[in-house]
Design an enzyme around this catalytic site. Structure first.
Site, PDB file in Angstrom:
ATOM      1  CE  LYS A 147       7.773  -2.106   3.519  1.00 14.55           C
ATOM      2  NZ  LYS A 147       8.417  -1.288   2.474  1.00 14.55           N
ATOM      3  CE  LYS A 243       7.731   0.455  -3.796  1.00 12.98           C
ATOM      4  NZ  LYS A 243       8.210   0.935  -2.473  1.00 12.98           N
TER       5      LYS A 243
END
Length: 325
Positions: A147, A243
């Site tokens: 991230k 997702k």
């Protein structure tokens, strides 16, 4: 048919930071369907950047639950509810119920010969040295997802690469860069052998990627919620991250797989940090993916009962009947 909707919270193992957010726990909405002694379950975390919460998803479900009965199928649900996190929980519960009523597994219904998967392990944003330590501690995982935002991204990547010269690295910017920053960072990303950059630019501000040739594959996450946005995303990105929380369930996820395959687009499956009950339907999508991110339960302090088995090397065992599908 008996229908139960619950909100269940799970604390994170450690605070988890991404661009603009720090998560301390995960609140899930769980749908349980029971008919004729057979039980189907589904779970959703929802999509934070669409302002979905466990409470809002529970409200969305309660608004339509009077129209759901034993004749409702995953297919008919698509017309009953719009794309949303709540639909994901109900869609996956309907799939679970459907396969159990048939006395089969999800692989039988979809004609898939399942293979075990290797998931990435996600490193949240912290100081470069801390991220390097976490990467080194995750040595059993050959693939890491990092991230990042616009604060010292290359410094962070260099520290991680020094700690894990062996690892395949993908990075997730969560809309945190500008186009100029992307172009500035790309040479270093290429030099550091980054396998893919996920969602570098803000959703709705990525038209500049049309015709742009990146030396590192670029992936669409927030920029493609479902089928209605697929064609535009396919013109701008090399990889599509599916997702189930954002696309509204396994049914829409499978449609996205087919669309991406027709465009020869690479696929990734991702998660919004749910339990193994969220990961199990994603395991189906992952059968078609180059990049697999179903490590959500590893970021939680504890998982749901009968959860997925995470083994050495990042291998994830097939979902059990007691879990889902």
């Amino acid at each position: 048919m008996k229908i139960t909707i619950d909100i269940v919270a799970y604390p994170m193992e450690v605070p988890f930071a991404i661009t603009g957010h720090v998560f301390y726990d995960t609140e899930t909405v769980r749908v349980t369907l029971e008919h004729g002694g057979v039980v189907g379950r589904g779970e959703s975390v929802g999509t934070y950047y669409l302002n979905e919460t466990a409470v809002s998803m529970k409200n969305d479900l309660e608004a339509v639950i009077g129209k759901v009965d034993s004749h409702t199928t995953p297919e008919s649900l698509q017309d009953l509810m719009p794309l949303c996190g709540a639909r994901n929980a109900l869609d996956c519960a309907l799939w679970d119920l459907k396969v159990k009523q048939a006395g089969k597994r999800i692989w039988d219904l979809l004609d898939i010969t399942p293979k075990e998967l290797i998931t990435v392990f996600t490193i949240g944003m912290e100081e470069p040295a801390v991220m390097a330590e976490r990467a080194a501690a995750a040595r059993q995982f050959p693939q890491l997802k990092i991230k990042l935002d616009a604060d010292r991204p290359i410094e962070r990547l260099e520290a991680i690469r020094a700690a894990r010269q062996d690892a395949t690295l993908v990075i997730d910017v969560n809309q945190g860069w500008s186009f100029d920053e992307l172009k500035d960072y790309l040479p270093s990303c290429q030099k550091l052998d980054i396998a893919m950059i996920e969602q570098p630019l803000p959703r709705g501000d990525d038209a500049c990627l049309e015709g742009f040739k990146s030396p590192v594959p670029l992936g669409a996450d927030e920029s493609c919620l479902g089928m209605s946005e697929f064609e535009i995303a396919a013109q701008r990105y090399d990889v599509l991250n599916i997702k189930l929380d954002k696309c509204g369930g396994l049914s829409e996820g499978l449609a996205l797989v087919r669309a991406a395959q027709e465009k020869n687009m690479q696929l990734m499956v991702g998660n919004m940090t749910g339990t193994s009950l969220s990961m199990a339907p994603s395991y189906v999508i992952a059968q078609f993916c180059r990049f697999v991110d179903i490590d959500g339960p590893l970021l939680l302090a504890h998982d749901i009962e009968n959860g997925l088995e995470y083994r050495a090397g990042g291998t994830v065992g097939l979902p059990s009947v007691a879990l889902w599908g």
